[in-house]
Design a protein around this motif. Structure first.
Motif, PDB file in Angstrom:
ATOM      1  N   LYS A 154       0.834  -1.192   0.000  1.00  0.00           N
ATOM      2  CA  LYS A 154       0.000   0.000   0.000  1.00  0.00           C
ATOM      3  C   LYS A 154       0.869   1.243   0.000  1.00  0.00           C
ATOM      4  O   LYS A 154       0.644   2.182  -0.776  1.00  0.00           O
ATOM      5  CB  LYS A 154      -0.874  -0.025   1.245  1.00  0.00           C
ATOM      6  CG  LYS A 154      -2.016   0.955   1.247  1.00  0.00           C
ATOM      7  CD  LYS A 154      -2.871   0.590   2.427  1.00  0.00           C
ATOM      8  CE  LYS A 154      -3.992   1.521   2.700  1.00  0.00           C
ATOM      9  NZ  LYS A 154      -4.805   0.982   3.807  1.00  0.00           N
ATOM     10  N   TYR A 194      -3.372   3.168  -2.237  1.00  0.00           N
ATOM     11  CA  TYR A 194      -4.562   2.512  -1.691  1.00  0.00           C
ATOM     12  C   TYR A 194      -5.218   1.609  -2.709  1.00  0.00           C
ATOM     13  O   TYR A 194      -5.593   0.475  -2.431  1.00  0.00           O
ATOM     14  CB  TYR A 194      -5.514   3.609  -1.223  1.00  0.00           C
ATOM     15  CG  TYR A 194      -6.925   3.147  -1.031  1.00  0.00           C
ATOM     16  CD1 TYR A 194      -7.275   2.396   0.100  1.00  0.00           C
ATOM     17  CD2 TYR A 194      -7.903   3.446  -1.971  1.00  0.00           C
ATOM     18  CE1 TYR A 194      -8.556   1.969   0.265  1.00  0.00           C
ATOM     19  CE2 TYR A 194      -9.198   3.006  -1.791  1.00  0.00           C
ATOM     20  CZ  TYR A 194      -9.522   2.263  -0.671  1.00  0.00           C
ATOM     21  OH  TYR A 194     -10.803   1.824  -0.506  1.00  0.00           O
ATOM     22  N   THR A 249      -4.159  -2.061  -3.261  1.00  0.00           N
ATOM     23  CA  THR A 249      -4.379  -3.107  -2.257  1.00  0.00           C
ATOM     24  C   THR A 249      -5.808  -3.195  -1.784  1.00  0.00           C
ATOM     25  O   THR A 249      -6.124  -4.048  -0.957  1.00  0.00           O
ATOM     26  CB  THR A 249      -3.493  -2.853  -1.033  1.00  0.00           C
ATOM     27  OG1 THR A 249      -3.787  -1.553  -0.537  1.00  0.00           O
ATOM     28  CG2 THR A 249      -2.038  -2.954  -1.376  1.00  0.00           C
ATOM     29  N   SER A 250      -6.694  -2.305  -2.274  1.00  0.00           N
ATOM     30  CA  SER A 250      -8.031  -2.266  -1.690  1.00  0.00           C
ATOM     31  C   SER A 250      -8.723  -3.624  -1.844  1.00  0.00           C
ATOM     32  O   SER A 250      -9.399  -4.098  -0.930  1.00  0.00           O
ATOM     33  CB  SER A 250      -8.860  -1.168  -2.344  1.00  0.00           C
ATOM     34  OG  SER A 250      -9.051  -1.476  -3.702  1.00  0.00           O
ATOM     35  N   GLU A 287      -7.313  -6.149   0.556  1.00  0.00           N
ATOM     36  CA  GLU A 287      -7.837  -5.946   1.905  1.00  0.00           C
ATOM     37  C   GLU A 287      -9.274  -6.451   1.996  1.00  0.00           C
ATOM     38  O   GLU A 287      -9.689  -7.006   3.023  1.00  0.00           O
ATOM     39  CB  GLU A 287      -7.744  -4.469   2.282  1.00  0.00           C
ATOM     40  CG  GLU A 287      -6.322  -4.070   2.635  1.00  0.00           C
ATOM     41  CD  GLU A 287      -6.204  -2.583   2.914  1.00  0.00           C
ATOM     42  OE1 GLU A 287      -6.866  -2.119   3.842  1.00  0.00           O
ATOM     43  OE2 GLU A 287      -5.459  -1.919   2.178  1.00  0.00           O
TER      44      GLU A 287
END
Lengths: 443, 734
Positions: B451, B456, B459-460, B463
């Motif tokens: 990240k 962001y 990797t969103s 996650e």
């Protein structure tokens, strides 16, 4: 043993002085006493093997100088002429000690009159200029008298009936003199003279279209990078400000006077170290109007200007002298009643804010008035009026001191330099030397 | 006085009353002073009275005889210096310098005394007549009469140079004497030191080192040569500190550097069997450090080292990544990369002063060769997968971080970061679903690192996968709480609800679940949809696992850990002894490729063959028949039946992944073009390509052809238009 190892005995023309090596060491290496020590500041044995050093000199002066070495202060009894003391100090190599003990760092509010010198020539003096080491020179007519810090006069400089307009110290050994052109002779202009012998070292020429012209040089100023400026009036309209290299004597620039303005007749030039500009002021009565401008020689432009052309002219509004004060970004002017006025340097075409300090002078003017002159020294503003000099301090320029010597009449010029203030009176070419007392040695 | 001049009639003379002093006064006084100077030079000064001499000199100046005093001083001193000069000339061989030194110190002492005596003249007469002060005068006269005398000048220089040469060849010389003589030259002014000594000294040194370096390089290897050069350099620096002017240091070191290093730089670096490449191969930190420190002193020295190092790393790196042997095992492949990187890191830190430019060269070399192999992103992801699956068990937390940091470093070199992301997502999904990712912290820490590296967006989805896992746990708890009692002893169900989009999309292959299971699944479906309205649930049976309890013919009970597909197949054998391939396919409706793989793992893996196949062979044929292997035995009670899957992707899978990546890139390229054009309004083709490439390079290296296609597509869709006047220009249409 018996004898203290550190002690030294001097037999000065029969009088015995006993002192210590530490006291004598204060004289430094470059003195007669310095030769008595070896490299480690230990006393060298005497040639004859005795502990006594014979010196064939005046013992009273020796006593004064020995005290100077002991306590760092100079106390001259009235029975010893100052000149004699200087001679003796020169013999021993202690002249620098005497000079620094004689007067202290300059402070306009702590001045006292140290001496008045009466000159040899009668009548109005043109200018007095303080030298960097405490000497001075006085110009009147075609003569310039040069004095060293002991106020001993050097051979005067005579310019063969050319009128001297301004003088300026180039360094402690040489002075530059500007003079009027003499009709038909092609002389005049400026020259650099030796202060000690009065010899002409070289002249500063003006060339116009590759021809050397004769000209009249007026006010002078130096910049921090050894450039010399002078207002110039040539025969064929070479009016303006000339620039020379002080070291080589070569002309390096010329700022021609723009139409409708005056530079060549300027009364005062002042180099501004912070902005690298030259203040040029042409004042009444040399011209009918006053012209004050700042010149930037890097791009040959007039970056700031002010004139009273077109303004209703009264005596109270007429500017008699002007000086730039870089710390406050302003120019201070003075009228003939010693009212101060201020202009802001940051805005072009401003007007004068007069601080109407006193009108008392009006109607009480002496028969032979001398118009006010201004000087600035480390945040203190000085202005001469009639027979006194006023000292102004602080952000609002409050009057804090007034210097006056009853003898000599009005002050026609004054100058600050070498931690001394010199004022030249219009009558009988008297000039005064004002000094600050040396500070007491730190306890 | 003015006899013979009286031609004029009269003359006004100034009133003079000349005080007639002793006419011989000046001569007499000068004689005294002259005598004193003689005595001083003859070491006889103790009998002189300083005060008397000082007074006499003072009086001469005072009475305007300064000129006589000064010229007398010059001639007397000159006389003595010429005498001294003769003595020095007469000195034999080795005593020459000593004699010179003795006379110099004599002269200095004498000069000091004379200056003291004549101090008044120094202070008054000399400045006003612009003459040379006494001390300086004494030095100048010494220079002209002694140092520059024809018989001394060259002899002095040759003696000094010879002594230095002798010292260079290992002899011990009198350094104190050298220092005094050099100091004398310095005292006489910088020009004397420079012209009479330094310049010839430097020339001589250049010749010396030019010859010596030639000799060295012929007979030594690179390491030894550098040692010698370093020693010579230090010797010269030491020499300067012992007896030369400190300002000479830069110049003499310059000579040594030029002659010994700069002139032989390339030859040294490329020396066979001992040059830079050899040092790098053998990890010769000391030699490398020496080379760095020496080469740093000469122009282009460091760039020479850097270039050779770069091309070496690139070559060996290229060999590494294109070696088909290495590519067989991704973990070993990445281990090799890391080892290589560690090796050069260590070299740069310990030998190359941690030089930034070297680090950059190292990075660019790695970037160059890692991307030569298109499978590098996949391998790096596989490496992580391997580490996170098993490799990190029992490893300390700091070490985990260390490994992850190293992985990140490799990741940074990748040009196609989106490809890595694709693989990483697949691998992560597998890890999460199989419940094999033990160190959860390590997973999360790597995500955080990605990240920070890529933002962001990158990797969103990753996650999101973690969140899904957590939510699924909660859902299952809720489900079990609601239905737990009525399920009783039947099979238990664990469902992981995955958000579409966050997970690597798999073609949804349905299969027929055994009746017990599908009933259970229906229950869950109604429970889930009852709690979450407006959602659609589809079963990814190809991703599940099952634990079965099986009793074999010989009464042996085993617990079998199998995939959902395998479970479906095995459950069929509850009701039949033998089934043909066709029957199984019909009953389960598992796609044939999956089914074949699944059967292969059940029947063909030695030791885990719970089914028996007729005929016995490695591959599954359409006509094969299967029955339960009654003879199945295992030492363990729990048997894990793996699915035969290539860990690495097979060729068609690779193509597929590639295609998906290309598909994903299209909208990103278009978005970048629109962003750029929106702010620039008008831009020409080349600039668009450049800017798009720049914007996207943190994720992948955009292909200019592809960008051009995207532009055309955008023009078709009226986002952009070509300028009418200049066809190379594009215009943004708001």
């Amino acid at each position: 043993m018996g004898i203290q190892k550190d002690s030294v005995r001097f037999n000065v023309s029969g009088r015995i002085f006993e002192t210590t090596a530490t006291t004598i060491a204060n004289a430094g290496r470059n003195s007669l006493f310095g030769a008595m020590f070896d490299d480690n500041w230990d006393l060298q044995p005497n040639a004859t093997g005795t502990t006594e050093h014979f010196i064939d000199r005046n013992s009273d002066c020796f006593a004064v100088l020995l005290d100077l070495l002991r306590i760092g202060e100079l106390h001259v009894p009235p029975n010893i002429p100052e000149k004699l003391l200087y001679r003796e100090a020169l013999f021993y190599g202690l002249l620098d000690h005497v000079r620094s003990a004689k007067w202290g760092p300059f402070d306009g509010n702590k001045l006292h009159l140290s001496q008045s010198i009466t000159g040899r020539a009668p009548g109005d003096g043109t200018a007095i200029r303080a030298g960097p080491d405490g000497g001075c020179c006085v110009a009147h007519g075609s003569m310039v008298h040069v004095y060293d810090w002991m106020l001993e006069e050097h051979p005067p400089i005579t310019l063969d009936y050319q009128r001297v307009n301004d003088v300026i110290w180039a360094d402690s050994k040489s002075i530059v003199i500007s003079a009027c052109e003499r009709l038909g002779r092609g002389e005049g202009g400026m020259g650099l003279f030796s202060a000690s012998t009065g010899e002409l070292r070289y002249k500063f020429h003006v060339t116009h279209e590759n021809q050397v012209k004769s000209y009249t040089a007026g006010a002078l100023s130096f910049s921090s990078d050894y450039k010399l400026f002078s207002s110039c009036k040539g025969r064929s309209n070479e009016y303006g400000i000339g620039v020379w290299d002080q070291v080589t004597g070569k002309q390096i620039d010329f700022f021609y006077e723009p139409p409708g303005w005056s530079l060549g007749d300027a009364d005062r030039l002042q180099w501004l170290h912070g902005t690298n500009c030259l203040l040029v002021a042409t004042l009444f009565p040399r011209k009918d109007n006053c012209y004050v401008s700042l010149l930037d020689f890097r791009d040959k432009s007039m970056v700031w200007s002010w004139s009273d052309i077109g303004a209703p002219i009264t005596d109270e509004r007429r500017v008699r002298d002007a000086i730039a004060m870089e710390d406050t970004n302003s120019i201070c002017v003075v009228n003939e009643y010693e009212d101060l006025g201020f202009m802001d340097l940051r805005f072009a075409a401003g007007s004068v804010r007069w601080s109407s300090r006193s009108r008392l002078m009006k109607g009480k003017m002496p028969d032979e008035p001398c118009y006010p002159k201004l000087a600035l020294h480390e945040g203190q503003l000085f202005s001469s009026m009639n027979d006194s000099i006023s000292v102004f301090c602080g952000p609002d320029w409050v009057l804090t001191s007034r210097l006056r010597n009853s003898y000599g009449g009005s002050i026609c010029d004054f100058s600050i330099g070498g931690d001394r203030l010199f004022s030249l009176h219009s009558e009988e070419n008297v000039f005064d030397i004002w000094e600050t007392q040396p500070p007491p040695p730190i306890m | 006085m003015n006899s013979g001049q009286k031609k004029r009639n009269f003359q006004i003379e100034a009133f003079k009353h000349k005080v007639v002093v002793d006419p011989k006064y000046a001569d007499k006084t000068w004689k005294i002073l002259e005598h004193a100077i003689h005595e001083i030079y003859n070491h006889n000064a103790s009998g002189l009275s300083f005060e008397e001499l000082y007074r006499n000199a003072y009086n001469m100046v005072l009475h305007k005889f300064g000129e006589k005093l000064y010229s007398g001083l010059v001639s007397t001193m000159t006389f003595h210096l010429q005498e001294m000069s003769k003595c020095i000339e007469a000195a034999h061989g080795g005593s020459f310098l000593e004699e010179l030194n003795v006379k110099w110190s004599d002269h200095n002492k004498a000069l000091q005394m004379i200056r003291d005596i004549l101090m008044y003249m120094d202070r008054t007469f000399i400045p006003s007549t612009n003459r040379t002060p006494v001390h300086e005068l004494g030095l100048n006269l010494w220079r002209d009469n002694v140092i520059h005398s024809t018989k001394i000048k060259t002899r002095l220089l040759n003696t000094l140079l010879e002594l230095i040469l002798r010292e260079r060849t290992g002899e011990v010389i009198n350094r104190g004497l050298m220092r005094n003589i050099i100091k004398m030259l310095m005292d006489l002014g910088p020009s004397v030191y420079h012209d009479d000594f330094e310049k010839p000294f430097l020339e001589e040194s250049a010749d010396f080192y030019s010859a010596e370096s030639q000799e060295f390089i012929e007979c030594s290897d690179c390491g030894d040569y550098l040692k010698k050069a370093e020693r010579r350099l230090n010797e010269e620096i030491e020499r300067v500190s012992h007896y030369l002017d400190a300002k000479s240091e830069a110049q003499i070191t310059n000579v040594v550097e030029k002659e010994m290093i700069a002139n032989h730089m390339l030859r040294l670096v490329h020396m066979e069997n001992s040059g830079l490449v050899k040092m790098l191969l053998d990890d010769k930190f000391e030699d490398l450090g020496r080379m760095y420190n020496l080469f740093r002193r000469v122009p282009n020295g460091l760039s020479t080292i850097r270039d050779v190092m770069t091309s070496h790393i690139r070559d060996t790196g290229k060999q590494l990544v294109t070696d088909p042997e290495k590519s067989k095992n991704p973990v070993e492949f990445v281990d090799c990369l890391l080892a290589k990187r560690d090796k050069y890191d260590k070299i740069i830190i310990s030998a190359f002063n941690n030089d930034k430019t070297f680090q950059n060269a190292l990075n660019s070399s790695f970037e160059y060769f890692i991307n030569l192999n298109p499978r590098s992103p996949e391998y790096i992801s596989l490496f992580v997968d391997d580490k996170l699956r098993k490799g990190l068990k029992g490893v300390k937390e700091e070490d985990i971080e260390l490994i992850l940091d190293k992985v990140m470093m490799l990741f940074r070199y990748l040009q196609e970061k989106d490809v890595f992301e694709k693989y990483y997502k697949q691998h992560l999904a597998k890890r999460l679903l199989s419940g094999k990712t033990v160190p959860d912290d390590a997973e999360r820490s790597l995500i955080v690192k990605l990240k920070t590296e890529c933002g962001y967006q990158f990797t969103s989805k990753l996650e999101g996968m973690f969140t899904d896992m957590k939510t699924s746990q909660d859902t299952m708890q809720g489900f079990n709480a609601t239905y737990g009692s009525e399920l009783g002893n039947g099979p238990t169900l664990v469902v992981q609800v995955l958000t579409t989009g966050s997970w690597p999309t798999q073609p949804s292959v349905t299969c027929n679940l055994p009746a017990e299971m599908s009933a259970l699944c229906e229950k869950f479906r109604s429970y889930y949809l009852g709690t979450h309205t407006g959602r659609r649930l589809s079963w990814q049976t190809n991703m599940g696992t099952a634990d079965l309890r099986a009793t074999f013919g010989n009464g042996q009970k085993y617990e079998l850990n199998v995939s959902t597909h395998q479970m479906c197949v095995l459950m069929l054998f509850n009701n039949a002894d033998s089934l043909s391939y066709k029957e199984i396919e019909q009953a389960t409706e598992i796609p044939s490729s999956d089914l074949k793989r699944c059967l292969q793992s059940l029947a063909c893996v030695k030791g885990k063959n719970v089914l028996r196949k007729e005929p016995m062979s490695k591959d599954i044929g359409e006509d094969d028949a299967f029955s339960v292997n009654d003879k199945f035995t295992s030492k363990l009670r729990k048997v894990k039946i793996g699915t035969v899957v290539a860990q690495k992707e097979s060729e068609p899978e690779k193509q597929e992944t590639r295609q998906r990546v290309e598909e994903d890139r299209k909208p990103q390229i278009e978005a970048a073009i629109v962003r750029i054009m929106k702010s620039r309004r008008v831009l020409d083709h080349n600039n668009i390509i450049a800017e798009v490439t720049k914007q996207l390079q943190s994720r992948f290296l955009a292909n200019p052809g592809e960008i051009k296609k995207r532009i055309e597509s955008l023009i078709e869709r009226d986002f952009l238009e070509r300028d009418n006047a200049d066809r190379r220009l594009y215009r943004y249409l708001a």
